[in-house]
Write an enzyme that holds these catalytic residues in place. Structure first.
Site, PDB file in Angstrom:
ATOM      1  N   HIS A  34       0.862  -1.175   0.000  1.00  0.00           N
ATOM      2  CA  HIS A  34       0.000   0.000   0.000  1.00  0.00           C
ATOM      3  C   HIS A  34       0.904   1.231   0.000  1.00  0.00           C
ATOM      4  O   HIS A  34       1.660   1.419   0.967  1.00  0.00           O
ATOM      5  CB  HIS A  34      -0.892   0.048   1.241  1.00  0.00           C
ATOM      6  CG  HIS A  34      -1.804  -1.127   1.412  1.00  0.00           C
ATOM      7  ND1 HIS A  34      -1.450  -2.278   2.055  1.00  0.00           N
ATOM      8  CD2 HIS A  34      -3.093  -1.302   1.011  1.00  0.00           C
ATOM      9  CE1 HIS A  34      -2.470  -3.116   2.073  1.00  0.00           C
ATOM     10  NE2 HIS A  34      -3.482  -2.563   1.442  1.00  0.00           N
ATOM     11  N   TYR A  87      -5.054   3.383   3.596  1.00  0.00           N
ATOM     12  CA  TYR A  87      -5.993   4.249   4.285  1.00  0.00           C
ATOM     13  C   TYR A  87      -5.290   5.256   5.191  1.00  0.00           C
ATOM     14  O   TYR A  87      -5.837   6.302   5.508  1.00  0.00           O
ATOM     15  CB  TYR A  87      -6.919   3.424   5.190  1.00  0.00           C
ATOM     16  CG  TYR A  87      -7.812   2.433   4.510  1.00  0.00           C
ATOM     17  CD1 TYR A  87      -8.754   2.833   3.568  1.00  0.00           C
ATOM     18  CD2 TYR A  87      -7.749   1.084   4.838  1.00  0.00           C
ATOM     19  CE1 TYR A  87      -9.600   1.912   2.977  1.00  0.00           C
ATOM     20  CE2 TYR A  87      -8.597   0.156   4.253  1.00  0.00           C
ATOM     21  CZ  TYR A  87      -9.520   0.571   3.319  1.00  0.00           C
ATOM     22  OH  TYR A  87     -10.354  -0.346   2.746  1.00  0.00           O
ATOM     23  N   THR A 134      -7.896   3.299  -5.407  1.00  0.00           N
ATOM     24  CA  THR A 134      -7.963   3.528  -3.969  1.00  0.00           C
ATOM     25  C   THR A 134      -8.266   2.236  -3.237  1.00  0.00           C
ATOM     26  O   THR A 134      -8.814   1.286  -3.809  1.00  0.00           O
ATOM     27  CB  THR A 134      -9.052   4.544  -3.602  1.00  0.00           C
ATOM     28  OG1 THR A 134     -10.348   3.934  -3.740  1.00  0.00           O
ATOM     29  CG2 THR A 134      -8.959   5.797  -4.446  1.00  0.00           C
ATOM     30  N   ASP A 135      -7.925   2.204  -1.963  1.00  0.00           N
ATOM     31  CA  ASP A 135      -8.413   1.130  -1.114  1.00  0.00           C
ATOM     32  C   ASP A 135      -9.924   1.290  -0.960  1.00  0.00           C
ATOM     33  O   ASP A 135     -10.510   2.304  -1.360  1.00  0.00           O
ATOM     34  CB  ASP A 135      -7.684   1.155   0.232  1.00  0.00           C
ATOM     35  CG  ASP A 135      -7.441  -0.246   0.766  1.00  0.00           C
ATOM     36  OD1 ASP A 135      -8.284  -1.130   0.505  1.00  0.00           O
ATOM     37  OD2 ASP A 135      -6.430  -0.458   1.461  1.00  0.00           O
ATOM     38  N   TRP A 136     -10.540   0.307  -0.362  1.00  0.00           N
ATOM     39  CA  TRP A 136     -11.996   0.176  -0.433  1.00  0.00           C
ATOM     40  C   TRP A 136     -12.726   1.193   0.442  1.00  0.00           C
ATOM     41  O   TRP A 136     -12.355   1.450   1.575  1.00  0.00           O
ATOM     42  CB  TRP A 136     -12.388  -1.244  -0.040  1.00  0.00           C
ATOM     43  CG  TRP A 136     -12.717  -2.145  -1.184  1.00  0.00           C
ATOM     44  CD1 TRP A 136     -13.779  -3.003  -1.258  1.00  0.00           C
ATOM     45  CD2 TRP A 136     -12.013  -2.310  -2.429  1.00  0.00           C
ATOM     46  NE1 TRP A 136     -13.771  -3.671  -2.473  1.00  0.00           N
ATOM     47  CE2 TRP A 136     -12.706  -3.262  -3.205  1.00  0.00           C
ATOM     48  CE3 TRP A 136     -10.874  -1.717  -2.976  1.00  0.00           C
ATOM     49  CZ2 TRP A 136     -12.305  -3.649  -4.483  1.00  0.00           C
ATOM     50  CZ3 TRP A 136     -10.458  -2.102  -4.243  1.00  0.00           C
ATOM     51  CH2 TRP A 136     -11.164  -3.047  -4.975  1.00  0.00           C
TER      52      TRP A 136
END
Length: 622
Positions: free
Chosen positions: A235, A285, A326-328
């Site tokens: 990430h 995040y 993007t992350d969720w």
């Protein structure tokens, strides 16, 4: 219904995706990817372009059918989200049977062909070849060949073995139509309490880089093509140093910190993974606290919203021009059953969904993970807050990956090939051997707990009477006799999970192993009573580090594993397959040491066992 296969006047066979009866440039397999992308982009409506910029969860029918109703996690019926919202990127969770998975994929692609330009679907997945079942992070292998978690691959210290694993996983993915991997995870396991370490390659930035590139090459090949699985490396710019080890999925874990000043260590793997050609990159995040890059203070907003990080660092400084997803669930709250999980809008919680989406696009991302709210983006364009040129830039990147994967030319699968490829006997054998080899021998026959003749405890001999806890009877009977009491045993073998503190019954949170690394005192006392009766061998499943200090008082042997079946563990303990694992991270002496340790710093000055520790099977503990 499948698009007609036609032959042009000059003899080119092609798929007539838009049904106009002629060979258009985007349908022409002879042309290069940029030319095909340019042609298709000029044909698409705004709605079709916007649909490309969303990737959400999809659920498959167990009988190979598409799900035409909202599922437990998926928000809309399949045909609605494909034909009305124009989505063509989906993350799949449960896939139980290879043949039915291939059938579902073919049915899904047939629906995609009914859209105006027949844009094929790209299916992605989180890792699904190991042992941890955690929706949104990883899935157990089920029909696929089963391997150690990435930490176990790191314990093997063998880039060639990692590439072989990834190539096998690639073949199994492609057989069922999974053409995008939401991995590798390049985060450093520097904070021992963090819940997501099992998916990493450990604490050392050089090892993580070497293995991460090998992993990527196994999935993608030397370049992205029709046989590849496109990787999303994550990430960015390196997750892992979460304050107090809490995870940024949750509001209490949103802060990412660098008290030791080691940001460069966490970033180190990304330039090589970019050079190796990763198809996509995912920011984490985490909300950076007191972070400076090249002397510039970084705004404390989640990395997915952070223009300094995504555009300034990733795109401008590192030169990355691929897809950023993007992350969720950064835009909307997530409703799962009767639970509501807040959007991970860390630092921008005050913005409404429109403002969050606008901020993500300004940061430099191309695709919204876990979302299907196309109406918000269309509204932003109507309001003049997002330009058509900005939409085109992201749509161009996303289409290029589909073309390079060969999906426009043939997205369909052979069900028989899927059934014979997934879980193939040689794939399973390779995974099983890796499970056993990754076992790490930490302690073996220390002097005051050696066997009667002073030798090491491991390897265990065959034919022993064995008292066991948390091991299958079948695994024990392969090597010895199972007894019910330690008093009747030649040896006791106990498997333990690394300690954690259960948090709540919230979706996701129940699966995250967080909190203290200390074993409960009552468990330690009970194990000590067993050890007073017969030699005790303890295996600790290290999905993250554990404080093993109290076990060393009485255990005759201690090993660590990272995703190993009971049968493979017994093969390792008996030397049937010699364990070769070396620790992928330091093991701390105490929780006090953990609490004093800076979250971003790899390792300790004085660990109980250091990174790289591991004994050969006949080697005595010193």
């Amino acid at each position: 219904m499948r698009a007609a296969r036609l032959t042009s006047a000059d003899g080119v066979e092609y798929r007539d995706l838009n049904g106009n009866g002629r060979l258009d440039p985007y349908e022409d397999p002879r042309l290069d990817v940029p030319t095909r992308v340019d042609d298709l982009l000029g044909r698409l409506s705004l709605e079709e372009k916007v649909g490309l910029m969303f990737q959400t969860v999809i659920e498959a029918g167990t009988d190979g059918s598409v799900l035409e109703r909202p599922g437990r996690i998926s928000k809309s019926p399949t045909s609605v989200v494909v034909t009305e919202k124009h989505l063509s990127h989906f993350n799949v969770h449960a896939l139980e049977d290879a043949r039915m998975a291939a059938r579902w994929q073919n049915n899904l692609q047939a629906i995609a062909e009914t859209t105006p330009h027949g844009i094929p679907v790209t299916i992605s997945t989180d890792p699904r070849h190991a042992f941890i079942e955690n929706a949104g992070v990883s899935f157990t292998a089920k029909a696929f060949s089963q391997w150690p978690e990435p930490l176990g691959l790191a314990a093997l210290r063998d880039a060639g073995a990692v590439r072989r694993f990834a190539d096998i996983a690639r073949q199994e993915y492609v057989a069922v139509g999974i053409r995008a991997a939401l991995h590798p995870t390049l985060d450093l396991a520097t904070e021992p309490r963090w819940a997501r370490q099992a998916g990493t390659f450990g604490q050392d930035p050089d090892l993580v880089t070497e293995l991460g590139v090998a992993y990527l090459k196994g999935f993608q090949g030397d370049s992205l093509g029709p046989g590849s699985v496109a990787c999303t490396s994550k990430h960015f710019p390196g997750g892992g140093p979460q304050k107090d080890g809490e995870d940024a999925h949750f509001p209490y874990g949103r802060e990412q910190v660098y008290p030791g000043g080691r940001f460069a260590d966490h970033l180190k793997s990304f330039p090589p993974i970019i050079e190796a050609g990763t198809a996509a990159i995912m920011p984490y995040y985490g909300l950076p606290i007191d972070l400076e890059i090249d002397g510039e203070p970084i705004e404390p907003v989640g990395f997915g919203y952070n223009k300094q990080v995504v555009t300034g660092l990733l795109r401008d400084k590192l030169g990355y021009d691929g897809v950023v997803v993007t992350d969720w669930e950064l835009v909307n709250d997530n409703h799962v059953g009767d639970q509501v999980l807040p959007a991970r809008a860390w630092g921008v919680e005050h913005l409404d969904p429109h403002g969050r989406m606008e901020r993500i696009l300004q940061a430099g991302a191309d695709q919204f993970g876990g979302e299907e709210c196309v109406e918000i983006l269309l509204d932003l364009v109507t309001q003049g807050r997002v330009t058509q040129e900005r939409i085109d830039a992201s749509a161009r990147r996303l289409l290029a990956v589909k073309f390079r994967l060969g999906l426009f030319d043939n997205p369909y699968l052979d069900e028989d090939l899927a059934a014979t490829t997934v879980g193939r006997a040689d794939f399973r054998a390779a995974g099983y051997a890796a499970q056993a080899k990754s076992v790490t021998v930490l302690v073996n026959g220390v002097p005051d707990r050696a066997t009667a003749d002073g030798t090491t405890v491991l390897p265990l001999g065959d034919g022993l009477s064995i008292y066991a806890e948390n091991l299958s009877t079948a695994a024990i009977l392969e090597h010895g006799k199972l007894v019910d009491r330690p008093q009747d045993a030649d040896v006791a073998i106990v498997r333990l999970m690394a300690p954690f503190e259960p948090r709540s019954d919230l979706f996701l949170e129940t699966w995250f192993h967080q909190g203290s690394l200390d074993f409960p005192p009552g468990l330690v006392a009970r194990l000590e009573r067993i050890a007073a009766t017969c030699p005790l061998v303890i295996d600790v499943v290290l999905d993250r580090p554990a404080v093993l200090t109290p076990l060393l008082r009485f255990a005759s042997a201690v090993v660590g594993s990272y995703g190993t079946s009971d049968e493979a563990l017994l093969d390792a303990l008996t030397g049937t397959i010699a364990p070769q694992g070396r620790l992928p991270f330091d093991l701390p002496r105490s929780m006090d040491q953990v609490r004093r340790h800076d979250e971003d710093v790899p390792g300790y000055d004085d660990p109980l066992f250091p990174f790289g520790h591991g004994l050969d099977l006949h080697e005595r503990s010193s």
